[in-house]
Design a protein around this motif. Structure first.
Motif, PDB file in Angstrom:
ATOM      1  N   SER A   1      -3.156   4.255  -1.728  1.00 11.85           N
ATOM      2  CA  SER A   1      -4.225   3.592  -0.981  1.00 11.85           C
ATOM      3  C   SER A   1      -4.851   4.547   0.015  1.00 11.85           C
ATOM      4  CB  SER A   1      -3.669   2.407  -0.195  1.00 11.85           C
ATOM      5  OG  SER A   1      -3.033   1.506  -1.059  1.00 11.85           O
ATOM      6  N   LEU A   2      -4.099   5.627   0.345  1.00  7.96           N
ATOM      7  CA  LEU A   2      -4.576   6.546   1.376  1.00  7.96           C
ATOM      8  C   LEU A   2      -3.774   7.851   1.301  1.00  7.96           C
ATOM      9  CD1 LEU A   2      -6.115   5.993   4.528  1.00  7.96           C
ATOM     10  CD2 LEU A   2      -3.873   6.884   5.030  1.00  7.96           C
ATOM     11  N   VAL A   3      -4.428   8.960   1.663  1.00 10.43           N
ATOM     12  CA  VAL A   3      -3.746  10.256   1.732  1.00 10.43           C
ATOM     13  C   VAL A   3      -3.893  10.810   3.144  1.00 10.43           C
ATOM     14  CG1 VAL A   3      -3.683  12.621   0.851  1.00 10.43           C
ATOM     15  CG2 VAL A   3      -4.227  10.738  -0.712  1.00 10.43           C
ATOM     16  N   LEU A   4      -2.771  11.235   3.730  1.00 15.32           N
ATOM     17  CA  LEU A   4      -2.795  11.963   4.999  1.00 15.32           C
ATOM     18  C   LEU A   4      -2.634  13.431   4.655  1.00 15.32           C
ATOM     19  CD1 LEU A   4      -0.450   9.764   7.218  1.00 15.32           C
ATOM     20  CD2 LEU A   4      -2.943   9.852   7.243  1.00 15.32           C
TER      21      LEU A   4
ATOM     22  N   ASP B   1       0.837  -1.191   0.000  1.00 21.18           N
ATOM     23  CA  ASP B   1       0.000   0.000   0.000  1.00 21.18           C
ATOM     24  C   ASP B   1       0.873   1.243   0.000  1.00 21.18           C
ATOM     25  OD1 ASP B   1      -2.785  -0.816   0.061  1.00 21.18           O
ATOM     26  OD2 ASP B   1      -2.274  -1.794   1.950  1.00 21.18           O
ATOM     27  N   ARG B   2       0.521   2.197  -0.868  1.00 21.40           N
ATOM     28  CA  ARG B   2       1.269   3.459  -0.914  1.00 21.40           C
ATOM     29  C   ARG B   2       0.444   4.537  -0.219  1.00 21.40           C
ATOM     30  NH1 ARG B   2       2.147   5.569  -6.256  1.00 21.40           N
ATOM     31  NH2 ARG B   2       4.136   6.495  -5.680  1.00 21.40           N
TER      32      ARG B   2
ATOM     33  N   VAL C   1     -10.045   8.332  -3.352  1.00 22.90           N
ATOM     34  CA  VAL C   1      -9.005   7.763  -2.489  1.00 22.90           C
ATOM     35  C   VAL C   1      -9.298   8.150  -1.025  1.00 22.90           C
ATOM     36  CG1 VAL C   1      -7.490   9.772  -2.803  1.00 22.90           C
ATOM     37  CG2 VAL C   1      -6.494   7.594  -2.098  1.00 22.90           C
ATOM     38  N   PRO C   2      -9.155   7.217  -0.083  1.00 27.76           N
ATOM     39  CA  PRO C   2      -9.398   7.558   1.325  1.00 27.76           C
ATOM     40  C   PRO C   2      -8.477   8.690   1.803  1.00 27.76           C
ATOM     41  CG  PRO C   2      -9.137   5.184   1.077  1.00 27.76           C
ATOM     42  CD  PRO C   2      -8.806   5.793  -0.246  1.00 27.76           C
TER      43      PRO C   2
ATOM     44  N   GLY D   1       5.532  -1.247   6.919  1.00 26.47           N
ATOM     45  CA  GLY D   1       5.503  -1.928   5.622  1.00 26.47           C
ATOM     46  C   GLY D   1       4.819  -1.162   4.503  1.00 26.47           C
ATOM     47  N   TYR D   2       4.482   0.102   4.752  1.00 25.75           N
ATOM     48  CA  TYR D   2       3.869   0.903   3.693  1.00 25.75           C
ATOM     49  C   TYR D   2       4.954   1.584   2.860  1.00 25.75           C
ATOM     50  CZ  TYR D   2      -0.339   0.590   6.615  1.00 25.75           C
ATOM     51  OH  TYR D   2      -1.388   0.148   7.362  1.00 25.75           O
TER      52      TYR D   2
END
Ligand code: CA
Length: 234
Positions: free
Chosen positions: A48-51, A3-4, A74-75, A26-27
């Motif tokens: 897979s996700l954006v912060l 997952d990126r 995208v989450p 592990g990301y």
């Protein structure tokens, strides 16, 4: 597939800290220090996700989110300043999946990331069925390596990857007493240079999430030797 995760955060120290923790889990991580390049990256896809921080140069986080939602679902987890209630409400209105208030404990952020990604993966693909030999168990506690999932009596337990590795090592060696050195070598690696009481610290974390949480005592201390996981009946 790994997952990126994209971090859009202008405070380099915070971004770097989050990056290190995520890489450890592990990301794969990409960082952007301003809203404009962050938006471009996010729109290019593959995450897979954006912060997403709110106070950002060039383009603020709320605007990044608003524009991103035109083309992508995208989450997104927003990083908000303390007590910025309006930001939280506005962020969720604009389509953020969750938010976390700064300063936050990394454990909490990791838990939210897992939750948001799990929620999202559900309607995209069916979960693979675990092979029977993939599952380790002790009493009602089960651990599936391929799903990276731990359950007690069917209830899911949220563990960090280090806690997971430690529990796995104990379960694979069920009823065998393992010394601190063995656990340190297996879970942290023989070149581990940190505190040696790290094993005790992580056993405490596991106990609070498993034994204390469910009123059982599976993980036992063998004085002067180490630790063992045992079925309560055995
Ligand atoms: Ca900021």
């Amino acid at each position: 597939m790994t997952d990126r995760i994209l971090i859009i955060e202008d405070e380099e120290k915070i971004a770097r800290f989050i990056e290190l923790e995520l890489v450890h889990e592990g990301y794969e991580v990409v960082k952007c220090g301003d809203g404009r390049t962050g938006l471009e990256q996010a729109e290019s896809g593959g995450f897979s996700l954006v912060l997403l921080d709110i106070m950002l140069p060039e383009l603020n986080g709320m605007e990044v989110l608003r524009r991103l939602r035109r083309t992508s679902d995208v989450p997104v987890i927003m990083l908000t300043a303390r007590d910025a209630v309006m930001d939280k409400v506005a962020g969720l209105d604009q389509g953020a999946d969750d938010y976390i208030t700064k300063p936050f404990a990394i454990e909490e952020l990791l838990a939210r990331i897992r939750l948001v990604m799990r929620r999202n993966s559900h309607h995209e693909k069916a979960e693979p069925q675990a092979a029977p030999e993939d599952v380790q168990s002790c009493g009602e506690l089960t651990l599936s390596e391929s799903r990276h999932e731990v359950k007690y009596a069917g209830k899911e337990i949220d563990l960090t990857s280090r806690e997971f590795d430690l529990l796995k090592t104990l379960l694979v060696n069920k009823n065998i007493v393992l010394s601190r050195d063995t656990l340190l070598g297996t879970v942290w690696g023989y070149d581990y240079m940190g505190e040696t009481n790290v094993v005790d610290v992580y056993v405490r974390y596991l106990r609070s999430k498993i034994d204390d949480a469910f009123g059982i005592s599976l993980i036992q201390t063998i004085r002067g030797v180490g630790y063992v996981i045992r079925d309560e009946n055995g």
